[in-house]
Enzyme design. Structure first.
Site, mmCIF file in Angstrom:
data_model
loop_
_atom_site.group_PDB
_atom_site.id
_atom_site.type_symbol
_atom_site.label_atom_id
_atom_site.label_comp_id
_atom_site.label_asym_id
_atom_site.label_seq_id
_atom_site.Cartn_x
_atom_site.Cartn_y
_atom_site.Cartn_z
ATOM 1 N N HIS A 122 62.500 -28.531 23.354
ATOM 2 C CA HIS A 122 61.536 -28.894 24.696
ATOM 3 C C HIS A 122 60.186 -28.374 24.206
ATOM 4 C CE1 HIS A 122 60.231 -28.778 28.910
ATOM 5 N NE2 HIS A 122 61.333 -29.624 29.136
ATOM 6 N N ASP A 199 66.985 -20.717 24.513
ATOM 7 C CA ASP A 199 66.534 -21.572 25.537
ATOM 8 C C ASP A 199 67.690 -22.143 26.382
ATOM 9 O OD1 ASP A 199 65.835 -23.685 27.521
ATOM 10 O OD2 ASP A 199 64.366 -24.577 26.030
ATOM 11 N N GLN A 202 69.421 -25.941 29.655
ATOM 12 C CA GLN A 202 70.396 -26.901 29.458
ATOM 13 C C GLN A 202 71.853 -26.503 29.370
ATOM 14 O OE1 GLN A 202 69.909 -29.612 31.071
ATOM 15 N NE2 GLN A 202 67.522 -29.752 30.754
ATOM 16 N N LYS A 225 68.204 -25.765 37.449
ATOM 17 C CA LYS A 225 69.032 -26.532 36.717
ATOM 18 C C LYS A 225 70.441 -26.018 36.794
ATOM 19 C CE LYS A 225 65.477 -27.441 33.538
ATOM 20 N NZ LYS A 225 64.908 -28.889 33.314
ATOM 21 N N CYS A 365 59.650 -34.480 27.725
ATOM 22 C CA CYS A 365 59.077 -33.209 27.161
ATOM 23 C C CYS A 365 59.454 -32.783 25.722
ATOM 24 C CB CYS A 365 59.317 -31.980 28.140
ATOM 25 S SG CYS A 365 58.540 -32.336 29.745
HETATM 26 N N1 PMP Z 1 63.981 -26.105 27.973
HETATM 27 C C1 PMP Z 1 64.855 -27.125 28.046
HETATM 28 C C2 PMP Z 1 65.716 -27.590 27.052
HETATM 29 C C3 PMP Z 1 64.603 -28.034 29.284
HETATM 30 O O1 PMP Z 1 65.466 -28.958 29.441
HETATM 31 C C4 PMP Z 1 63.755 -27.698 30.215
HETATM 32 C C5 PMP Z 1 63.693 -28.301 31.650
HETATM 33 N N2 PMP Z 1 63.563 -29.815 31.390
HETATM 34 C C6 PMP Z 1 62.865 -26.644 30.085
HETATM 35 C C7 PMP Z 1 62.999 -25.982 28.821
HETATM 36 C C8 PMP Z 1 61.857 -25.900 30.977
HETATM 37 O O2 PMP Z 1 62.441 -25.467 32.088
HETATM 38 P P1 PMP Z 1 61.569 -25.226 33.260
HETATM 39 O O3 PMP Z 1 60.593 -26.520 33.683
HETATM 40 O O4 PMP Z 1 62.424 -24.850 34.637
HETATM 41 O O5 PMP Z 1 60.719 -24.202 33.210
#
Ligand code: PMP
Length: 408
Positions: A122, A199, A202, A225, A365
């Site tokens: 991401h 990270d 998910q 999430k 993203c």
């Molecule tokens: N890493 C991953 C794999 C994600 O899916 C996301 C959110 N889509 C993020 C990081 C970022 O999370 P946040 O927007 O809550 O900071």
């Protein structure tokens, strides 16, 4: 039919009973953010109604109550991942947690050091490392995926070398929904004395994570999430690593003693939490964890696997639909990305929206991964504990109608 098992769960989410475009809402964008159960909303309300005060500084009972609830939330989070409370720092989000680690390594890396990522990250697990590399002269190296979309261990062995200082990757990809071979990657990293940054954005809502057993150095995740509120995230770090890390923000609460010219820091974790924290957010996140525990991992996992199977089965009835990554439903943790013929994902998502169905279209993203897969964008279904097989059946039915409509 797994829908029967979820009836009680669905009652906890008021939003699921609402209509969108005169149709019952079908919410399948859970990888972006999950809905919040009544239990979480009530915990936040109860805090504001009965215990609100600033934490860590009160000499009166109400402030002590707030402090106890906030610190109890930290303990709940710690137990959830088998850490200790002092290793849990409350942040705003996964993004903030990852930025903090990257920032703290500016003083520890030098020219020629390497940071190893995967091509499936991401943006929030790419851009902070790009910045770190630019500031220190370190180099980014990207591990490839194999034919099935799995992070390639063969390539990881090539990329993780004596130059590697940091190995970082998403436990579960927000595009492919596939799990990285975390144990093997962490072993490869530690064999070269590199630290590991996971990270977990998910992963946290889908299966248990034991930071001790996996030997994770740093773990970042977001409350929103995993059925908790927005604006609260977690940075887990091993005690010795956190103690070795300088604070990144300065102000009240994080200090021990202050003179006109100098200051000393509190112990971990407080030395990282400058200013008034998101007290209600932490309490809401703890309520979300209690909620997950009450349902139990076994039930969550078997429900979600059944849903992935149902989603695959229904999508596979559409001839011109391609699913990215593994073709095995069990390899997907709540996320399936796909495209339908040569139709634009945004057109399809708009068509689905008119039928009350919320799914994501775009690059998620993860532009480098889109480039790697040679696609401009995808559609993404992401499920959670309250989704039902009848919902994915309806998605497949509308997809067929949309394909016919756009063809004609
Ligand atoms: N890493 C991953 C794999 C994600 O899916 C996301 C959110 N889509 C993020 C990081 C970022 O999370 P946040 O927007 O809550 O900071």
């Amino acid at each position: 039919d797994n829908s029967k098992k979820t009836v009680n769960v669905r009652q906890d989410f008021a939003i699921l009973a609402t209509q969108m475009n005169q149709q019952p809402l079908i919410y399948l964008d859970n990888a972006a953010t999950t809905q919040k159960p009544q239990q979480v909303i009530e915990a936040i309300m109860a805090y504001y109604n009965t215990a609100n005060a600033n934490v860590h500084r009160g000499t009166y009972t109400l402030a002590n109550n707030a402090t106890n609830q906030y610190e109890q939330a930290r303990t709940t989070v710690a137990k959830f991942i088998q850490a200790t409370a002092e290793e849990i720092i409350f942040t705003r989000s996964t993004t903030e947690s990852l930025n903090w680690i990257a920032k703290s390594y500016e003083s520890k890396l030098q020219t020629g050091d390497e940071i190893v990522l995967t091509v499936a990250e991401h943006h929030s697990n790419i851009v902070p490392w790009q910045q770190l590399a630019q500031k220190t002269g370190a180099v980014l190296r990207f591990i490839k995926l194999d034919q099935t979309g799995k992070v390639s261990l063969t390539d990881a062995q090539q990329k993780i070398t004596n130059k590697t200082k940091i190995v970082t990757f998403a436990y579960v990809s927000n595009v492919l929904g596939m799990r990285a071979p975390i144990l093997e990657l962490i072993k490869l990293a530690h064999a070269k004395n590199a630290i590991t940054v996971i990270d977990g954005a998910q992963a946290m809502a889908h299966f248990p994570i034991d930071v001790m057993q996996l030997d994770i150095d740093f773990l970042a995740f977001s409350g929103h999430k995993m059925y908790g509120p927005t604006g609260i995230g977690v940075l887990y770090g091993k005690k010795a690593l956190l103690e070795d890390m300088e604070p990144l923000q300065f102000g009240g609460e994080m200090i021990d003693e202050v003179t006109q010219d100098t200051a000393t820091w509190q112990k971990i974790p407080w030395k990282f939490e400058a200013g008034t924290p998101n007290i209600a957010g932490a309490i809401g996140l703890a309520a979300a964890i209690d909620y997950l525990k009450k349902i139990g991992w076994q039930k969550i996992i078997s429900h979600e696997q059944a849903l992935m199977q149902a989603t695959f089965k229904n999508l596979k009835t559409i001839p011109n639909l391609i699913i990215y990554g593994s073709q095995v439903p069990e390899d997907h943790y709540g996320v399936i990305s796909f495209n339908l013929a040569d139709l634009h994902p945004h057109d399809i998502a708009t068509g689905l929206d008119l039928a009350g169905i919320a799914i994501r279209a775009g690059q998620h993203c993860a532009q480098p991964l889109m480039d790697y897969l040679h696609v401009l964008a995808t559609l993404r279904i992401s499920t959670s504990i309250y989704n039902q097989s009848s919902e994915v059946r309806k998605v497949a039915k509308i997809l067929k109608e949309l394909e016919a409509f756009f063809k004609s």
